[in-house]
Motif scaffolding. Sequence first.
Motif, PDB file in Angstrom:
ATOM      1  N   UNK A 187       6.518  -2.347  13.678  1.00 31.68           N
ATOM      2  CA  UNK A 187       7.016  -1.614  12.514  1.00 31.68           C
ATOM      3  C   UNK A 187       5.877  -1.205  11.591  1.00 31.68           C
ATOM      4  N   UNK A 188       4.895  -2.083  11.402  1.00 33.15           N
ATOM      5  CA  UNK A 188       3.775  -1.723  10.525  1.00 33.15           C
ATOM      6  C   UNK A 188       3.010  -0.534  11.094  1.00 33.15           C
ATOM      7  N   UNK A 236       6.481   5.826   4.906  1.00 31.45           N
ATOM      8  CA  UNK A 236       7.215   4.686   4.376  1.00 31.45           C
ATOM      9  C   UNK A 236       8.708   5.006   4.397  1.00 31.45           C
ATOM     10  N   UNK A 237       9.535   4.179   5.053  1.00 27.49           N
ATOM     11  CA  UNK A 237      10.957   4.520   5.214  1.00 27.49           C
ATOM     12  C   UNK A 237      11.823   4.274   3.992  1.00 27.49           C
ATOM     13  N   UNK A 238      11.229   3.745   2.928  1.00 29.37           N
ATOM     14  CA  UNK A 238      11.992   3.510   1.708  1.00 29.37           C
ATOM     15  C   UNK A 238      12.212   2.036   1.436  1.00 29.37           C
ATOM     16  N   UNK A 288       0.815  -1.220   0.000  1.00 24.56           N
ATOM     17  CA  UNK A 288       0.000   0.000   0.000  1.00 24.56           C
ATOM     18  C   UNK A 288       0.847   1.267   0.000  1.00 24.56           C
ATOM     19  N   UNK A 289       2.139   1.134   0.333  1.00 26.64           N
ATOM     20  CA  UNK A 289       2.982   2.311   0.491  1.00 26.64           C
ATOM     21  C   UNK A 289       4.122   2.413  -0.518  1.00 26.64           C
ATOM     22  N   UNK A 290       4.613   1.275  -0.995  1.00 21.33           N
ATOM     23  CA  UNK A 290       5.765   1.289  -1.893  1.00 21.33           C
ATOM     24  C   UNK A 290       5.327   1.453  -3.343  1.00 21.33           C
ATOM     25  N   UNK A 291       6.122   2.169  -4.114  1.00 24.64           N
ATOM     26  CA  UNK A 291       5.836   2.347  -5.543  1.00 24.64           C
ATOM     27  C   UNK A 291       6.443   1.230  -6.386  1.00 24.64           C
ATOM     28  N   UNK A 292       7.299   0.422  -5.778  1.00 21.57           N
ATOM     29  CA  UNK A 292       7.923  -0.698  -6.491  1.00 21.57           C
ATOM     30  C   UNK A 292       7.084  -1.958  -6.265  1.00 21.57           C
ATOM     31  N   UNK A 347      16.318  -4.337   3.786  1.00 21.95           N
ATOM     32  CA  UNK A 347      17.395  -4.634   4.732  1.00 21.95           C
ATOM     33  C   UNK A 347      16.827  -5.098   6.075  1.00 21.95           C
ATOM     34  N   UNK A 348      15.765  -4.441   6.535  1.00 19.80           N
ATOM     35  CA  UNK A 348      15.146  -4.811   7.811  1.00 19.80           C
ATOM     36  C   UNK A 348      14.557  -6.215   7.746  1.00 19.80           C
TER      37      UNK A 348
END
Length: 235
Positions: free
Chosen positions: A150-151, A159-161, A100-104, A167-168
């Motif tokens: 985290x959610x 969104x932290x990227x 819902x948050x990432x563009x990838x 990595x997390x």
Amino acid sequence: MIKKITSFIPNTITSLNLLSGCMAVICAFNLSEPMFGTALTGTTWCYIFIALAAMFDFCDGFSARLLHAYSPMGKELDSLSDLVSFGVAPGMLMLNTIGALSTASWVPFAALLIPVCGALRLAKFNIDDSQATSFAGLPIPANAIFWIGLSDWMAQYSFPGNTFIIVTILLISLAMVSRFRMFSLKFKNLDIRENFRRYIIILAAALFVWSQGIAGLAWTIILYIIISLAVRNRD
């Protein structure tokens, strides 16, 4: 007859753990929608069902010890239930949260590593007798608690990227299958000296949640990892 009845109690509670995990998975695919005729969204219900699963996970072991109703089947059922409730459910929670948050479009699928490493962690636990009082790697319930935190942090802030998320996911998932020792959070007694680290975690969790809400749970698990690494506990 009574003995036969009591022998079913722990497995029944474990089955409630599994049922709660299944409900959490369903809710994870309806994160922004009110569910079950309430104003609570799927996200909140997902948190609730994972919390219920954790409660049942504690109660099944407690009841097995209390009733002396251990069985090989119960051990396997417990692991299978934990995989769904604390591996698949948080994995689906993160898959849909990231989606819902990432563009990838491919990034959300990195969350599938969570249940995979959760399964490996549980399989290793079942054949490793050295983990009776302490753990090798991050326990899978702690993994679930971290992803809930985290959610919620992502929902509160932003969104932290993609890089941070990937990595997390790698670090927390690999932590489950690592060999570093982590102390158990289960209390054998209430002695302060014997349980000092456990009381610290409980106090920290209360402070983190008070100051940051559910997102504070993620910081609690990070502190748990840091303390375990610092003391190299081998209870």
